[in-house]
Scaffold this motif. Sequence first.
Motif, short mmCIF file in Angstrom:
data_model
loop_
_atom_site.label_atom_id
_atom_site.label_comp_id
_atom_site.label_asym_id
_atom_site.label_seq_id
_atom_site.Cartn_x
_atom_site.Cartn_y
_atom_site.Cartn_z
N THR A 1 -2.74 3.83 2.45
CA THR A 1 -2.17 4.72 1.45
C THR A 1 -3.18 5.76 1.04
O THR A 1 -4.40 5.54 1.11
CB THR A 1 -1.71 3.94 0.21
N ASP B 1 7.61 4.18 -5.27
CA ASP B 1 6.45 4.55 -6.09
C ASP B 1 5.36 3.50 -5.96
O ASP B 1 4.18 3.81 -6.16
CB ASP B 1 6.88 4.70 -7.55
N THR C 1 9.48 0.49 4.55
CA THR C 1 8.99 1.60 3.75
C THR C 1 8.67 2.82 4.61
O THR C 1 8.98 3.97 4.25
CB THR C 1 7.75 1.17 2.94
N ALA D 1 2.65 6.08 -1.54
CA ALA D 1 2.92 5.05 -2.55
C ALA D 1 1.65 4.28 -2.92
O ALA D 1 0.77 4.05 -2.09
CB ALA D 1 3.97 4.08 -2.02
#
Length: 262
Positions: free
Chosen positions: A221, A124, A112, A196
Amino acid sequence: MTPQAPFPAPELNRLTDRQTARIRLYCVPPSGTGSEFFLPWVATFSALFDLVAVDLPGRGTRTGEPSITDIGWAATGIAEAIAADLRHRPPADGFYAVFGHSFGALLAFEATHRLRSSSRTEPDLLALSAVPPPNRDGLDDHIAHNLGSGIAVITEIMGWEAPADDALARTVYTPFLADAVALLHHTRQEWPPLRARLSVFGGLDDPMVDPGTLHEWGACTTADARVHRFPGGHHYLRTQVAEVVGRLTDDLLAAYRSPASG
């Protein structure tokens, strides 16, 4: 002359091929297994979801190929395969997610970040199962402490029954040992937080991952992170497919209906 690649490249296997699906989920299997690990998921996810699984060399349908022993190489290959798939066959609404379990979760996390840095895209939602947060002792520590204990301990780590014959044992243990080498050589990087959303899964009795630390993934995140804990050990997922898929479905739909801000 172009130098030869040190390992065969990761590949993608379309488990559902639902072209009208609204959400695409890329799945990275745990150590020693291929895309077949996620076959039980196919009947559990609704037609809203398109499932695409990663196939690494040396396991599953690619048993005859040499295994990758470098996490950076594997993660880069997975990121490139996903990026190419998104270009050539974009999801209906542009929404996609990545899931990984155990060693596969580490690969999913690393892939990622490479998607973001190299292809300017990130999922997402990133869903990670049975893997400690980056600031904690990793799967490599557990492997280092137990690898010399013999086949019985290795079989327990993998979560499978001991193979019945030598030929099957080679098929089962060789990719696992390659993944162990990759883990022991791996140098953890400090990555900036993702945009995300995160979904984090774990077993309440996991000897490799302290379930009380899973909330620490939230630091990885700038969006929200949900944590789900289930009865069982490191491979709780194998016996609770419907329950795990149910929670993951809820998180995917929540992210789909309310995308994280960029």
